[in-house]
Motif scaffolding. Structure first.
Motif, PDB file in Angstrom:
ATOM      1  N   SER A  15       0.820  -1.216   0.000  1.00 57.29           N
ATOM      2  CA  SER A  15       0.000   0.000   0.000  1.00 57.29           C
ATOM      3  C   SER A  15       0.851   1.262   0.000  1.00 57.29           C
ATOM      4  CB  SER A  15      -0.940   0.003   1.208  1.00 57.29           C
ATOM      5  OG  SER A  15      -0.210   0.087   2.422  1.00 57.29           O
ATOM      6  N   ARG A  16       2.016   1.218   0.661  1.00 54.35           N
ATOM      7  CA  ARG A  16       2.877   2.402   0.744  1.00 54.35           C
ATOM      8  C   ARG A  16       3.852   2.493  -0.423  1.00 54.35           C
ATOM      9  NH1 ARG A  16       1.128   6.235   3.695  1.00 54.35           N
ATOM     10  NH2 ARG A  16       3.210   6.921   4.331  1.00 54.35           N
ATOM     11  N   GLY A  17       4.105   1.365  -1.095  1.00 53.01           N
ATOM     12  CA  GLY A  17       5.013   1.376  -2.240  1.00 53.01           C
ATOM     13  C   GLY A  17       6.462   1.588  -1.881  1.00 53.01           C
ATOM     14  N   SER A  18       6.800   1.310  -0.609  1.00 52.01           N
ATOM     15  CA  SER A  18       8.170   1.577  -0.164  1.00 52.01           C
ATOM     16  C   SER A  18       8.456   0.799   1.118  1.00 52.01           C
ATOM     17  CB  SER A  18       8.354   3.074   0.085  1.00 52.01           C
ATOM     18  OG  SER A  18       9.502   3.345   0.865  1.00 52.01           O
ATOM     19  N   PHE A  19       9.647   0.173   1.181  1.00 54.90           N
ATOM     20  CA  PHE A  19      10.069  -0.499   2.401  1.00 54.90           C
ATOM     21  C   PHE A  19      10.303   0.521   3.513  1.00 54.90           C
ATOM     22  CE2 PHE A  19      10.726  -3.914  -0.523  1.00 54.90           C
ATOM     23  CZ  PHE A  19      10.668  -5.081   0.229  1.00 54.90           C
ATOM     24  N   THR A  20      10.861   1.660   3.152  1.00 52.42           N
ATOM     25  CA  THR A  20      11.156   2.692   4.151  1.00 52.42           C
ATOM     26  C   THR A  20       9.882   3.235   4.782  1.00 52.42           C
ATOM     27  OG1 THR A  20      13.158   3.346   2.954  1.00 52.42           O
ATOM     28  CG2 THR A  20      12.279   4.905   4.539  1.00 52.42           C
ATOM     29  N   LEU A  21       8.896   3.581   3.962  1.00 48.84           N
ATOM     30  CA  LEU A  21       7.639   4.117   4.485  1.00 48.84           C
ATOM     31  C   LEU A  21       6.882   3.063   5.280  1.00 48.84           C
ATOM     32  CD1 LEU A  21       6.397   6.210   1.411  1.00 48.84           C
ATOM     33  CD2 LEU A  21       7.485   7.031   3.512  1.00 48.84           C
ATOM     34  N   ALA A  22       6.956   1.803   4.831  1.00 48.68           N
ATOM     35  CA  ALA A  22       6.299   0.724   5.571  1.00 48.68           C
ATOM     36  C   ALA A  22       6.930   0.552   6.945  1.00 48.68           C
ATOM     37  CB  ALA A  22       6.386  -0.575   4.776  1.00 48.68           C
ATOM     38  N   ALA A  23       8.253   0.648   7.013  1.00 47.50           N
ATOM     39  CA  ALA A  23       8.946   0.520   8.298  1.00 47.50           C
ATOM     40  C   ALA A  23       8.522   1.619   9.269  1.00 47.50           C
ATOM     41  CB  ALA A  23      10.456   0.567   8.074  1.00 47.50           C
ATOM     42  N   LYS A  24       8.385   2.847   8.748  1.00 49.63           N
ATOM     43  CA  LYS A  24       7.951   3.961   9.599  1.00 49.63           C
ATOM     44  C   LYS A  24       6.529   3.747  10.103  1.00 49.63           C
ATOM     45  CE  LYS A  24      10.902   7.537   7.524  1.00 49.63           C
ATOM     46  NZ  LYS A  24      10.934   8.818   6.758  1.00 49.63           N
ATOM     47  N   GLU A  25       5.645   3.285   9.224  1.00 47.12           N
ATOM     48  CA  GLU A  25       4.248   3.080   9.620  1.00 47.12           C
ATOM     49  C   GLU A  25       4.113   1.975  10.648  1.00 47.12           C
ATOM     50  OE1 GLU A  25       0.136   1.641   7.460  1.00 47.12           O
ATOM     51  OE2 GLU A  25       1.360   3.185   6.467  1.00 47.12           O
ATOM     52  N   LEU A  26       4.916   0.908  10.497  1.00 45.83           N
ATOM     53  CA  LEU A  26       4.824  -0.245  11.400  1.00 45.83           C
ATOM     54  C   LEU A  26       5.653  -0.074  12.668  1.00 45.83           C
ATOM     55  CD1 LEU A  26       5.099  -3.014   8.663  1.00 45.83           C
ATOM     56  CD2 LEU A  26       3.060  -2.503  10.017  1.00 45.83           C
ATOM     57  N   GLY A  27       6.567   0.910  12.661  1.00 44.37           N
ATOM     58  CA  GLY A  27       7.405   1.132  13.835  1.00 44.37           C
ATOM     59  C   GLY A  27       8.495   0.094  13.999  1.00 44.37           C
ATOM     60  N   GLN A  30      13.845  -1.100   8.760  1.00 41.34           N
ATOM     61  CA  GLN A  30      13.702  -1.503   7.361  1.00 41.34           C
ATOM     62  C   GLN A  30      14.219  -2.926   7.123  1.00 41.34           C
ATOM     63  OE1 GLN A  30      14.712   1.466   4.455  1.00 41.34           O
ATOM     64  NE2 GLN A  30      15.116  -0.054   2.872  1.00 41.34           N
ATOM     65  N   PRO A  31      15.355  -3.323   7.750  1.00 37.22           N
ATOM     66  CA  PRO A  31      15.785  -4.722   7.592  1.00 37.22           C
ATOM     67  C   PRO A  31      14.741  -5.718   8.087  1.00 37.22           C
ATOM     68  CG  PRO A  31      17.604  -3.389   8.392  1.00 37.22           C
ATOM     69  CD  PRO A  31      16.381  -2.515   8.440  1.00 37.22           C
ATOM     70  N   ALA A  32      14.001  -5.351   9.150  1.00 39.72           N
ATOM     71  CA  ALA A  32      12.950  -6.242   9.656  1.00 39.72           C
ATOM     72  C   ALA A  32      11.819  -6.374   8.650  1.00 39.72           C
ATOM     73  CB  ALA A  32      12.416  -5.723  10.988  1.00 39.72           C
TER      74      ALA A  32
END
Length: 276
Positions: A15-27, A30-32
């Protein structure tokens, strides 16, 4: 709360189109995020995302999985609702749903019947789409070009295909598309479709209505009238020929209030509407 975290990560990245943005949203880091996606890809045995510099896109396998992932997460939410105390809505309270005519007639009866089996103890009230207050609003928008679900957060599904519904013998219609229907037949057309029809078909519309059941009843009473209506609404008593009107889509918009959107009941209702 029950959930599959790998699916949640995958859906967030999609939905976010980005690993970085997904990491921020999930808290999480990025490696996780990358690790959870890699583990999911290993489990399903297919590449789900195409990585490029600064963005990601779904592969064909990823697009297929995302539909199942949304349903899986919904049923996890529903199961949690059965065994968790307090969902922000008092049991026994009445939930008001402001819906357009087609939504109230086509979608909500099936959805609310399932809601009663998933979360008994709640009651619902269907009111007009212009009602001043409601926990959520449901409306359809018909347009000439289908909008991908990810481009609008309010769109939860698309009603497609349409159907030619008739009480006549399908062999007499001799058609697989609306254009091929023999000229002696007229159409009873849902108003959501009528303005999008080509002129040659519009000229054959004998009844236009917001009420889908009214169209289907007319088709049941007259073998010379064919209902042009959403396939999902056609009852077993009528013969239906599925078709896709070129470039035509009917999107379902789900618009919860600021307070209702925070509840599990809202999440479950949204999932049911997507799943029926």
């Amino acid at each position: 709360m029950l959930e599959d975290f790998r699916l949640k990560v995958f859906m967030t990245v999609a939905s976010r189109g980005s690993f970085t943005l997904a990491a921020k949203e999930l808290g999480i880091s990025q490696p996780a995020v990358s690790q959870n996606v890699a583990e999911l890809e290993k489990s399903v045995g297919a590449e789900l995302l195409v990585r490029s510099r600064g963005s990601v896109a779904l592969t064909p396998a990823g697009r297929s999985l995302i539909e199942y992932a949304e349903k899986i997460q919904y049923w996890y939410s529903a199961a949690s609702g059965l065994f968790s105390a307090g969902d922000g809505v008092t049991p026994g309270s009445r939930i008001r749903i402001a819906a357009c005519t087609a939504s109230a007639e086509v979608l909500l009866p099936k959805a609310l019947a399932r809601m009663q089996s998933v979360m008994p103890g709640h009651s619902f009230s269907i009111v007009g789409c212009d009602a001043p207050s409601a926990e959520c609003r449901l409306r359809l928008s018909v347009h000439g070009q289908q909008i991908p679900l990810g481009e609008s957060r309010t769109i939860i599904r698309t009603i497609n295909p349409t159907a030619l519904a008739s009480s006549a013998d399908p062999g007499l219609l001799n058609a697989t598309t609306a254009v091929q229907v023999r000229p002696e037949y007229s159409f009873a057309c849902w108003s959501g479709y009528s303005e999008k029809l080509p002129p040659d078909l519009r000229s054959r519309v004998c009844l236009e209505s917001d009420s889908v059941p009214a169209l289907l009843q007319m088709a049941a009473y007259s073998q010379k009238v064919i209902a042009l209506a959403p396939l999902i609404a056609v009852p077993d008593g009528l013969k239906a020929i599925p078709l896709v009107l070129p470039g035509l889509a009917a999107d379902v918009h789900f618009l919860p209030s600021d307070s209702f959107v925070q509840t599990r009941l809202c999440s479950i209702l949204r999932g049911v509407l997507q799943d029926i």
